[in-house]
Design an enzyme around this catalytic site. Sequence first.
Site, PDB file in Angstrom:
ATOM      1  N   GLY A  52       0.837  -1.200   0.000  1.00 17.14           N
ATOM      2  CA  GLY A  52       0.000   0.000   0.000  1.00 17.14           C
ATOM      3  C   GLY A  52       0.869   1.245   0.000  1.00 17.14           C
TER       4      GLY A  52
ATOM      5  CD  GLU B  60       4.680  -3.630  -3.689  1.00 18.02           C
ATOM      6  OE1 GLU B  60       4.973  -2.422  -3.886  1.00 18.02           O
ATOM      7  OE2 GLU B  60       3.714  -4.207  -4.203  1.00 18.02           O
ATOM      8  CG  LEU B  61       5.921   0.682   1.737  1.00 16.19           C
ATOM      9  CD1 LEU B  61       6.696   1.495   2.757  1.00 16.19           C
ATOM     10  CD2 LEU B  61       4.545   0.315   2.283  1.00 16.19           C
TER      11      LEU B  61
ATOM     12  CB  CYS C 157       3.556  -0.156  -6.630  1.00 14.38           C
ATOM     13  SG  CYS C 157       2.210  -0.344  -5.499  1.00 14.38           S
TER      14      CYS C 157
HETATM   15  C1  SIN Z   1       1.577  -3.405  -7.453  1.00 16.72           C
HETATM   16  O1  SIN Z   1       1.303  -2.441  -8.103  1.00 16.72           O
HETATM   17  O2  SIN Z   1       1.619  -3.355  -6.221  1.00 16.72           O
HETATM   18  C2  SIN Z   1       1.877  -4.737  -8.056  1.00 16.72           C
HETATM   19  C3  SIN Z   1       2.047  -4.683  -9.479  1.00 16.72           C
HETATM   20  C4  SIN Z   1       2.511  -5.972 -10.059  1.00 16.72           C
HETATM   21  O3  SIN Z   1       2.637  -7.005  -9.396  1.00 16.72           O
HETATM   22  O4  SIN Z   1       2.795  -5.931 -11.237  1.00 16.72           O
END
Ligand code: SIN
Length: 485
Positions: A235, A257-258, A291
Amino acid sequence: MLPLKDPKLLKQQVFVNGQWHHANVKDMLTVNNPATNSKICDIASAGINETQQAINGAEQALQLWRNTTASYRANILKHWHDLILENIEDLAVILSAEQGKPLEEAQSEIRYGASYLEWFAEEAKRIYGDVIPSKQASQRLLTIKQPIGVVAAITPWNFPNAMITRKVAPALAAGCTIIVKPAETTPLSAFALAELAQRAGLPSGVFSVIIGLDPIAIGKTLTDSPIVTKLSFTGSTKVGKLLIKQCADTVKKVSMELGGNAPFIVFDDADLDAAVQGAMASKFRNAGQTCVCANRFLVHKHVYQEFTDKLVAAAKKLTLGNGAKSGVTLGPLINEAAAQNVHTLVSDAIAKGAKVQLGAKPSNLGASFYPPTILTDISTNMRVFNEEIFGPVAPIIAFESEQQALQLANTTQAGLAAYLYTQNYARIWRFSENLECGIVGINEGIISSEVAPFGGVKQSGNGREGSKYGIDDYTEIKYLCMGGI
Ligand code: SIN
């Protein structure tokens, strides 16, 4: 009602210790469809009591689960994987309805999510220890890896399926039990996964899904609990920092995982068509709500105009609309506030001198929609350069030298992904080694895979998900020193 072949996949209760709980039916949490702004269903809201029950159940179930064989756990994970793929169409309908992404993209996410179950089913059998040469002839030194215990996972709305399996699969493979709190906007995919986990034979208490109107209280119950030994979170950086603080009192292991702010760097020797193809995939997948999305395009001045023209031409071919409709390639953002936030960032850039090449106007399709937008003449004082946009906006800035490109790329506090387009192999090595990030896409716009480590440096977080490293976050190393030999 959603058009499902198996309506039992649409669950409206929380899943605690193998039971579907009605929890607090007085307080209902409404799940909306962002494309139509209409209600999909109400969920009976859970709270601190149900969270505590899930923690206690996970602690009890851990005694059984951690002592099962790796192949027993692997078979259940594999069965779960197969059931997900058998139900992929229904799961995609649910995911697209609550999250907004086009059906085809929802199916890709579900295949991606299932791949973590298959991968970690296999990795469960490869949790090896070591034998260490001792300095003493009378000693033998060994290490074994053991499950870390009861895990809590807080997962986001942008990938309501895959971000759950990416945490749950390694946890279960390692012999941990896990409680998931999905995003309040997208709990239905989490519940559907729980239903299939139950059908796959996952014992009660090993995996619970909890959600409620007071997510802060649920989160605090999880982080305060001494029974929970690990928190995995995907997040925003802001919430991640808060959770790290909350975990300090019980000294939990954390995986974070930011947010990211990925630079997408195009050199003048790049294959521009390939760069545009990569840019389209990286920027517009999930309407820019990932992300690892390209957040800032850094383009050498010699190819700046040509790259921009080609990107505009490609982006014009996207079809914005309700993800449930065929032919739609770009869905709505998660809600109206998200679209407004994106527009605020775009307006800030325009006010500071950015030129609009495409889009930049709120869509008449509805308040959650935002059109593909391309801005040039970007400068480093603009919010689109410094903040994670989380929308379909491509800001382009020109650079003159490799050194300048590197300085621009590394200038933010985020360090998740970066992309690099060039044909020069010496530069590829130099640049990849000097970029401050966890993942580098080299002449490639899609970097996510269950076989490769996903994670960031700097304020983008810590830990790695997926790959042979992904299980390490869920195990502890125990050292055995044997004397008297
Ligand atoms: C994410 O945006 O947190 C994950 C994206 C991905 O696994 O490709």
